[in-house]
Design a protein around this motif. Sequence first.
Motif, PDB file in Angstrom:
ATOM      1  N   PRO A  83       0.819  -1.217   0.000  1.00 17.70           N
ATOM      2  CA  PRO A  83       0.000   0.000   0.000  1.00 17.70           C
ATOM      3  C   PRO A  83       0.853   1.268   0.000  1.00 17.70           C
ATOM      4  CG  PRO A  83       0.017  -1.015   2.164  1.00 17.70           C
ATOM      5  CD  PRO A  83       0.700  -1.969   1.250  1.00 17.70           C
ATOM      6  N   GLN A  84       0.385   2.246  -0.746  1.00 17.49           N
ATOM      7  CA  GLN A  84       1.030   3.566  -0.798  1.00 17.49           C
ATOM      8  C   GLN A  84       2.537   3.445  -1.078  1.00 17.49           C
ATOM      9  OE1 GLN A  84      -1.272   4.700   3.079  1.00 17.49           O
ATOM     10  NE2 GLN A  84      -0.586   6.650   2.200  1.00 17.49           N
ATOM     11  N   ALA A  85       2.869   2.586  -2.006  1.00 18.89           N
ATOM     12  CA  ALA A  85       4.276   2.404  -2.351  1.00 18.89           C
ATOM     13  C   ALA A  85       4.836   3.666  -2.985  1.00 18.89           C
ATOM     14  CB  ALA A  85       4.429   1.228  -3.312  1.00 18.89           C
ATOM     15  N   ASN A  86       6.000   4.084  -2.509  1.00 19.91           N
ATOM     16  CA  ASN A  86       6.688   5.259  -3.049  1.00 19.91           C
ATOM     17  C   ASN A  86       8.177   4.962  -3.059  1.00 19.91           C
ATOM     18  OD1 ASN A  86       7.456   7.788  -3.919  1.00 19.91           O
ATOM     19  ND2 ASN A  86       7.257   8.735  -1.905  1.00 19.91           N
ATOM     20  N   ARG A  87       8.701   4.658  -4.235  1.00 18.93           N
ATOM     21  CA  ARG A  87      10.082   4.216  -4.388  1.00 18.93           C
ATOM     22  C   ARG A  87      10.351   3.034  -3.449  1.00 18.93           C
ATOM     23  NH1 ARG A  87      13.078   7.032  -7.822  1.00 18.93           N
ATOM     24  NH2 ARG A  87      15.012   6.213  -6.971  1.00 18.93           N
ATOM     25  N   ASN A  88      11.282   3.152  -2.516  1.00 18.66           N
ATOM     26  CA  ASN A  88      11.625   2.016  -1.662  1.00 18.66           C
ATOM     27  C   ASN A  88      10.914   2.059  -0.306  1.00 18.66           C
ATOM     28  OD1 ASN A  88      13.338   4.314  -1.280  1.00 18.66           O
ATOM     29  ND2 ASN A  88      14.674   3.107   0.042  1.00 18.66           N
ATOM     30  N   SER A  89       9.830   2.810  -0.239  1.00 13.78           N
ATOM     31  CA  SER A  89       9.030   2.870   0.992  1.00 13.78           C
ATOM     32  C   SER A  89       7.592   2.485   0.684  1.00 13.78           C
ATOM     33  CB  SER A  89       9.074   4.276   1.593  1.00 13.78           C
ATOM     34  OG  SER A  89      10.373   4.619   2.005  1.00 13.78           O
ATOM     35  N   MET A  90       6.847   2.157   1.745  1.00 14.73           N
ATOM     36  CA  MET A  90       5.420   1.851   1.588  1.00 14.73           C
ATOM     37  C   MET A  90       4.700   2.172   2.889  1.00 14.73           C
ATOM     38  SD  MET A  90       5.369  -2.324   1.786  1.00 14.73           S
ATOM     39  CE  MET A  90       6.667  -3.234   2.635  1.00 14.73           C
ATOM     40  N   GLY A  91       3.412   2.445   2.741  1.00  5.61           N
ATOM     41  CA  GLY A  91       2.592   2.756   3.908  1.00  5.61           C
ATOM     42  C   GLY A  91       2.370   4.241   4.086  1.00  5.61           C
ATOM     43  N   ASP A  92       1.711   4.567   5.163  1.00  5.82           N
ATOM     44  CA  ASP A  92       1.378   5.952   5.491  1.00  5.82           C
ATOM     45  C   ASP A  92       2.603   6.641   6.097  1.00  5.82           C
ATOM     46  OD1 ASP A  92       0.377   8.344   6.376  1.00  5.82           O
ATOM     47  OD2 ASP A  92      -1.205   7.483   7.637  1.00  5.82           O
ATOM     48  N   PRO A  93       3.113   7.702   5.458  1.00  7.17           N
ATOM     49  CA  PRO A  93       4.276   8.403   6.018  1.00  7.17           C
ATOM     50  C   PRO A  93       4.027   8.959   7.415  1.00  7.17           C
ATOM     51  CG  PRO A  93       3.866   9.078   3.741  1.00  7.17           C
ATOM     52  CD  PRO A  93       2.684   8.271   4.177  1.00  7.17           C
TER      53      PRO A  93
END
Length: 236
Positions: free
Chosen positions: A61-71
């Motif tokens: 979920p909410q994948a963004n480059r090498n991160s995922m989840g709610d910031p």
Amino acid sequence: MPRKNEIRTQLKEKRRRSQNRQRFLWIGIITIVAIAVVGVLIGVSNRPIGEIRDAKPLERPQANRNSMGDPNAPVKVEEFSDFQCPYCRMFYEDSESSIVENYVKTGKVYFTYTPFSFIDGNDPNGESKSAAEAAYCAADQGKFWEYHDLLFTNQNGENIGDFTSKRLIAFADKLGLDSSAFKSCYNANTYRQQVLDDLARGQSLGVTATPSFVVNGTLVQGYTGLAQAIDAALAK
């Protein structure tokens, strides 16, 4: 007197012939070694790509480059991992999906994967660092996690040719990435410094083995206690 001169001459000639033999022997040894090295390099460059296994699908979920989840999630988890590490592959295969399901999808954890490419040692062109650079190039096209999964699915050991340049490019092709853009990024070593910085950063945090995790600033070695560390952070 003439006899002594003759003996000296003979001794000098023997020494000269002995030195020449030694010289030719060393030249021969160096030549053989050079030919062997060239043969190995040619063999590696001509090695077939081989089978590429499909990775199991895993929603992030909410994948963004090498991160995922709610910031803005209350717990931040950063994984330090080497793409050639067998225990890192085991975490991907056995535990990552449950961490995503129970903590990331529920908004409790913001999860980041950071390459800790230490298996290569000081070799800047080693397979771990090359794989990490390639994963960042895939991130440019929104496919970091899919590439991450292919790497671990097709990892069979350390420094055995799983992540040659040909295979890394073939992984990108399998994911349907823009081949020209990926090759341009990878061949230019666009993310080499990033990969080295990731390694240095992990070391500064006390990471000495993979996988390791930093959970809200607390270092957790190995993944068997990861869920408990997350629960403890949530309880605070």
